[in-house]
Design a protein around this motif. Structure first.
Motif, short mmCIF file in Angstrom:
data_model
loop_
_atom_site.label_atom_id
_atom_site.label_comp_id
_atom_site.label_asym_id
_atom_site.label_seq_id
_atom_site.Cartn_x
_atom_site.Cartn_y
_atom_site.Cartn_z
N LEU A 172 1.00 -1.51 -0.13
CA LEU A 172 -0.12 -0.14 -0.21
C LEU A 172 0.84 1.61 0.21
O LEU A 172 0.24 2.28 -0.46
CB LEU A 172 -0.70 0.02 0.78
CG LEU A 172 -2.10 -1.53 1.27
CD1 LEU A 172 -3.03 -1.20 2.75
CD2 LEU A 172 -2.72 -1.19 0.06
N MET A 217 0.19 3.59 8.66
CA MET A 217 -0.86 2.99 8.11
C MET A 217 -0.70 1.32 8.04
O MET A 217 -1.82 0.88 8.00
CB MET A 217 0.38 2.57 6.65
CG MET A 217 -0.63 4.26 5.58
SD MET A 217 -2.58 4.40 5.52
CE MET A 217 -2.62 3.37 3.97
N GLN A 218 0.25 1.16 8.86
CA GLN A 218 0.18 -0.46 9.28
C GLN A 218 -0.69 -0.66 10.31
O GLN A 218 -1.57 -2.23 11.19
CB GLN A 218 1.66 -0.82 9.71
CG GLN A 218 3.05 -0.67 8.71
CD GLN A 218 1.90 -1.68 6.92
OE1 GLN A 218 1.20 -2.71 7.60
NE2 GLN A 218 1.99 -0.61 6.10
N LEU A 264 -3.52 0.77 10.30
CA LEU A 264 -5.31 0.75 10.18
C LEU A 264 -5.83 -1.12 10.16
O LEU A 264 -4.61 -2.32 10.19
CB LEU A 264 -4.95 1.53 9.05
CG LEU A 264 -4.82 2.91 9.34
CD1 LEU A 264 -4.93 3.14 8.52
CD2 LEU A 264 -5.99 3.32 10.30
N GLU A 310 -7.33 -3.47 7.16
CA GLU A 310 -6.90 -3.81 6.07
C GLU A 310 -8.33 -3.03 5.20
O GLU A 310 -8.08 -2.55 4.18
CB GLU A 310 -7.34 -5.21 5.98
CG GLU A 310 -7.43 -5.28 4.61
CD GLU A 310 -6.67 -7.35 4.09
OE1 GLU A 310 -6.70 -7.47 3.19
OE2 GLU A 310 -6.97 -7.86 5.05
N GLU A 335 -9.78 -0.70 5.84
CA GLU A 335 -9.25 1.57 6.65
C GLU A 335 -7.64 0.96 5.27
O GLU A 335 -8.02 2.10 4.26
CB GLU A 335 -8.94 1.71 7.83
CG GLU A 335 -9.94 1.61 8.39
CD GLU A 335 -9.93 1.26 10.27
OE1 GLU A 335 -11.25 1.84 10.19
OE2 GLU A 335 -8.41 1.43 10.22
N GLN A 336 -6.84 1.03 5.74
CA GLN A 336 -5.55 0.40 4.41
C GLN A 336 -6.26 0.93 2.97
O GLN A 336 -5.48 1.65 2.38
CB GLN A 336 -4.69 -0.93 4.50
CG GLN A 336 -4.39 -0.55 6.03
CD GLN A 336 -3.00 -1.38 5.80
OE1 GLN A 336 -3.11 -2.31 4.69
NE2 GLN A 336 -2.18 -1.24 7.40
N HIS A 337 -7.06 -0.53 2.61
CA HIS A 337 -7.35 -0.42 1.67
C HIS A 337 -8.34 0.63 0.27
O HIS A 337 -7.77 1.15 -0.19
CB HIS A 337 -8.36 -1.85 0.96
CG HIS A 337 -7.51 -2.97 0.66
ND1 HIS A 337 -6.17 -3.11 -0.17
CD2 HIS A 337 -7.53 -4.17 1.82
CE1 HIS A 337 -5.85 -4.33 0.38
NE2 HIS A 337 -6.42 -4.89 1.44
N HIS A 389 -5.70 4.13 0.59
CA HIS A 389 -5.60 3.80 -0.76
C HIS A 389 -5.60 3.90 -1.51
O HIS A 389 -5.18 4.76 -2.60
CB HIS A 389 -4.14 2.14 -0.55
CG HIS A 389 -3.50 1.95 -1.72
ND1 HIS A 389 -2.17 2.54 -1.80
CD2 HIS A 389 -3.76 0.92 -2.67
CE1 HIS A 389 -1.65 2.59 -3.12
NE2 HIS A 389 -2.77 1.41 -4.07
N GLY A 445 -10.31 5.53 10.08
CA GLY A 445 -8.69 5.74 9.26
C GLY A 445 -8.16 6.89 8.47
O GLY A 445 -6.62 7.08 9.68
N LEU A 472 -4.86 7.37 11.43
CA LEU A 472 -3.84 8.23 11.29
C LEU A 472 -3.22 9.52 11.74
O LEU A 472 -2.32 9.83 12.26
CB LEU A 472 -3.65 8.52 9.20
CG LEU A 472 -3.41 7.23 8.01
CD1 LEU A 472 -3.76 7.70 7.81
CD2 LEU A 472 -2.34 6.78 9.10
#
Length: 183
Positions: free
Chosen positions: A114, A131-132, A134, A136, A138-140, A143, A173, A177
């Protein structure tokens, strides 16, 4: 040291010094072009976006606030917003023509890191760590929204998730962040 130089050049640009703006351009144009090319995927459109962004940078240099991030982060966000405007404008034209449905869409969810799209090396370590933390989803969602320039509806299609979930993932997210980056 680079951050101090870029800050000095932007400050001088805000004072109307064309020589400082030229130096700032020389130091940053390749990185900003990479951001634009990543979003637009077309070299000529990326060049256009960067050129328009630098015009905005020249006129708005005095609006930069150091406590909100580095000079390069601020400049990159201007490029990113310009690219997103261009993508939305093109999508509106395509929707009106209604001839080519889905030709410009991105491939289905790619198995990529990501953070591969981050160009801002000085911000990447802290942002990467945050980011790590968050989930999955939220990350996607973040991104796809911020590094790929997709709308909420497009993210819904990409992830196969309800619109409300996508909006919640992005909102939560970004809040997480922000808290992580401030600590």
């Amino acid at each position: 040291m680079d951050l101090e130089i870029e800050l000095r050049l932007l400050t001088e640009t805000a004072q109307g010094r064309e020589d400082a703006f030229a130096k700032l351009y020389e130091r940053t144009n390749r990185r900003l072009y990479a951001v634009a090319l990543n979003l637009l995927r077309q070299p000529d459109r990326a060049e256009e976006a960067v050129q328009e962004a630098y015009v905005r940078i020249w006129y708005n240099a005095g609006e930069y606030h150091q406590e909100r991030g580095s000079v390069l982060t601020w400049m990159s966000s201007i490029v990113r917003y310009r690219c997103l405007d261009m993508l939305r404008s093109r999508k509106l034209r395509e929707d009106k023509q209604d001839e080519f449905e889905g030709d410009e869409s991105l491939p289905e969810t790619e198995q990529t890191n990501l953070l591969d799209d981050l160009v801002l090396k000085e911000d990447a370590p802290q942002l990467g760590a945050c980011m790590q933390t968050l989930d999955e989803g939220e990350q996607h969602a973040i991104h796809l929204a911020y590094f790929r320039g997709l709308t909420h509806s497009e993210i819904t299609e990409q992830l196969g998730s309800p619109l409300g979930s996508v909006k919640s993932w992005i909102r939560r997210g970004l809040q997480r962040l922000k808290r992580c980056l401030e600590s």
